[in-house]
Design an enzyme around this catalytic site. Structure first.
Site, PDB file in Angstrom:
ATOM      1  N   GLY A  32       0.843  -1.196   0.000  1.00  0.00           N
ATOM      2  CA  GLY A  32       0.000   0.000   0.000  1.00  0.00           C
ATOM      3  C   GLY A  32       0.878   1.246   0.000  1.00  0.00           C
ATOM      4  O   GLY A  32       2.097   1.163   0.169  1.00  0.00           O
ATOM      5  N   SER A  34       2.683   4.746   1.073  1.00  0.00           N
ATOM      6  CA  SER A  34       3.316   5.226   2.296  1.00  0.00           C
ATOM      7  C   SER A  34       2.236   5.896   3.158  1.00  0.00           C
ATOM      8  O   SER A  34       1.402   6.646   2.640  1.00  0.00           O
ATOM      9  CB  SER A  34       4.405   6.245   1.940  1.00  0.00           C
ATOM     10  N   GLY A  37      -0.621   2.495   6.537  1.00  0.00           N
ATOM     11  CA  GLY A  37      -0.783   1.798   7.818  1.00  0.00           C
ATOM     12  C   GLY A  37      -0.139   0.423   7.843  1.00  0.00           C
ATOM     13  O   GLY A  37      -0.354  -0.348   8.778  1.00  0.00           O
ATOM     14  N   LYS A  38       0.685   0.127   6.853  1.00  0.00           N
ATOM     15  CA  LYS A  38       1.315  -1.203   6.769  1.00  0.00           C
ATOM     16  C   LYS A  38       2.137  -1.529   8.015  1.00  0.00           C
ATOM     17  O   LYS A  38       1.982  -2.588   8.615  1.00  0.00           O
ATOM     18  CB  LYS A  38       2.225  -1.289   5.523  1.00  0.00           C
ATOM     19  N   SER A  39       3.045  -0.608   8.378  1.00  0.00           N
ATOM     20  CA  SER A  39       3.930  -0.884   9.517  1.00  0.00           C
ATOM     21  C   SER A  39       3.138  -0.975  10.809  1.00  0.00           C
ATOM     22  O   SER A  39       3.375  -1.862  11.636  1.00  0.00           O
ATOM     23  CB  SER A  39       5.002   0.204   9.644  1.00  0.00           C
ATOM     24  N   SER A 106       5.972  -1.819  -2.070  1.00  0.00           N
ATOM     25  CA  SER A 106       5.984  -2.755  -3.218  1.00  0.00           C
ATOM     26  C   SER A 106       4.963  -2.315  -4.273  1.00  0.00           C
ATOM     27  O   SER A 106       3.956  -3.002  -4.494  1.00  0.00           O
ATOM     28  CB  SER A 106       5.750  -4.196  -2.745  1.00  0.00           C
TER      29      SER A 106
HETATM   30  P1  ADP Z   1       3.063   2.753   6.294  1.00  0.00           P
HETATM   31  O1  ADP Z   1       3.842   1.684   6.995  1.00  0.00           O
HETATM   32  O2  ADP Z   1       1.994   2.187   5.406  1.00  0.00           O
HETATM   33  O3  ADP Z   1       3.913   3.760   5.603  1.00  0.00           O
HETATM   34  P2  ADP Z   1       2.532   3.709   8.964  1.00  0.00           P
HETATM   35  O4  ADP Z   1       1.991   2.486   9.650  1.00  0.00           O
HETATM   36  O5  ADP Z   1       3.964   4.065   9.190  1.00  0.00           O
HETATM   37  O6  ADP Z   1       2.230   3.564   7.399  1.00  0.00           O
HETATM   38  O7  ADP Z   1       1.658   4.959   9.330  1.00  0.00           O
HETATM   39  C1  ADP Z   1       0.251   4.950   9.266  1.00  0.00           C
HETATM   40  C2  ADP Z   1      -0.307   6.037  10.151  1.00  0.00           C
HETATM   41  O8  ADP Z   1      -1.724   6.030  10.024  1.00  0.00           O
HETATM   42  C3  ADP Z   1       0.020   5.812  11.605  1.00  0.00           C
HETATM   43  O9  ADP Z   1       0.258   7.086  12.202  1.00  0.00           O
HETATM   44  C4  ADP Z   1      -1.276   5.195  12.153  1.00  0.00           C
HETATM   45  O10 ADP Z   1      -1.469   5.470  13.512  1.00  0.00           O
HETATM   46  C5  ADP Z   1      -2.338   5.882  11.306  1.00  0.00           C
HETATM   47  N1  ADP Z   1      -3.583   5.129  11.125  1.00  0.00           N
HETATM   48  C6  ADP Z   1      -4.821   5.664  11.197  1.00  0.00           C
HETATM   49  N2  ADP Z   1      -5.775   4.735  10.988  1.00  0.00           N
HETATM   50  C7  ADP Z   1      -5.133   3.574  10.763  1.00  0.00           C
HETATM   51  C8  ADP Z   1      -5.583   2.244  10.491  1.00  0.00           C
HETATM   52  N3  ADP Z   1      -6.880   1.941  10.385  1.00  0.00           N
HETATM   53  N4  ADP Z   1      -4.650   1.297  10.310  1.00  0.00           N
HETATM   54  C9  ADP Z   1      -3.327   1.594  10.398  1.00  0.00           C
HETATM   55  N5  ADP Z   1      -2.833   2.836  10.652  1.00  0.00           N
HETATM   56  C10 ADP Z   1      -3.735   3.825  10.845  1.00  0.00           C
END
Ligand code: ADP
Length: 200
Positions: A32, A34, A37-39, A106
């Site tokens: 997905g 950036s 919410g992946k991490s 990815s």
């Molecule tokens: P990614 O790894 O995809 O780049 P991150 O996990 O680092 O994204 O960041 C996602 C952000 O969105 C975090 O600050 C998280 O708290 C917020 N967020 C809000 N709603 C959600 C959700 N439903 N699932 C995951 N993260 C969420």
């Protein structure tokens, strides 16, 4: 065979390893934008699986760039190589009986499909989880300030801004993080993983 290098077959198989590990390994691949919410989901899912007694190991795209993928670029070829390496690492973990949880933008479908094909060849389940969020929502979250940098022209080839993101067409799991809470996305991922691990 690759040139003079031959494949050396073993005498252990997945069933024997699964018996030893007490579970069947598989890979869950979170893809997905950036900020999707992946991490966040991968961290919580890894913890939840471990607490349920399911051996899980998270491979985070950013973390891998400190080691396995150090020095690999962010252009199309670099991303393909980073995904290939992460896929091979996940496959090794999964072959060993663990649940490998990969969190990586990815962005190219063909790269993800190659990882899927490698898992199919090895008879290891591969669950693609589309961490789906509108670009505007991901950009408004901007947890690492990267969208702001990309908009200022300080990062070139940023996915969703000046590089493409190719959404999965038939992901096994679809997590809509703009609509559902992180907790419910984690619960869906954990439930899907456990049922695939048992049913595999
Ligand atoms: P990614 O790894 O995809 O780049 P991150 O996990 O680092 O994204 O960041 C996602 C952000 O969105 C975090 O600050 C998280 O708290 C917020 N967020 C809000 N709603 C959600 C959700 N439903 N699932 C995951 N993260 C969420």
């Amino acid at each position: 065979m690759t040139g003079d290098i031959r494949w050396h077959p073993g005498s252990a198989d997945a069933a024997l390893r699964a018996r030893c590990a007490g579970q069947r390994g598989l890979t869950v691949w979170l893809t997905g934008l950036s900020g999707a919410g992946k991490s966040t989901i991968a961290v919580a899912a890894e913890r939840a699986l471990l607490e349920k007694g399911c051996l899980a190991m998270r491979l985070d795209g950013d973390n891998l760039r400190h080691g396995l993928n150090a020095g690999v670029g962010f252009d199309e070829a670099g991303r393909a190589e980073a995904v290939r390496r992460a896929g091979e690492a996940a496959l090794l973990l999964a072959e060993c009986g663990a649940v490998a949880i990969v969190a990586m933008i990815s962005p190219y479908r063909a790269d993800r499909d190659r990882v899927r094909a490698r898992h199919a060849e090895a008879g290891i389940p591969f669950l693609e989880a589309f961490v789906d969020v509108p670009l505007a929502v991901a950009e408004s979250r901007d947890p690492k300030g990267l969208y702001a940098k990309a908009r200022r022209g300080e990062i070139a080839g940023f996915t969703g801004i000046d590089a493409p993101y190719e959404a999965p067409v038939s992901a096994e799991l679809h997590l809509r993080t703009g609509l559902d809470t992180a907790e419910s996305c984690v619960a869906a991922l954990v439930a899907g993983t456990i049922s695939a691990s048992r049913g595999a």
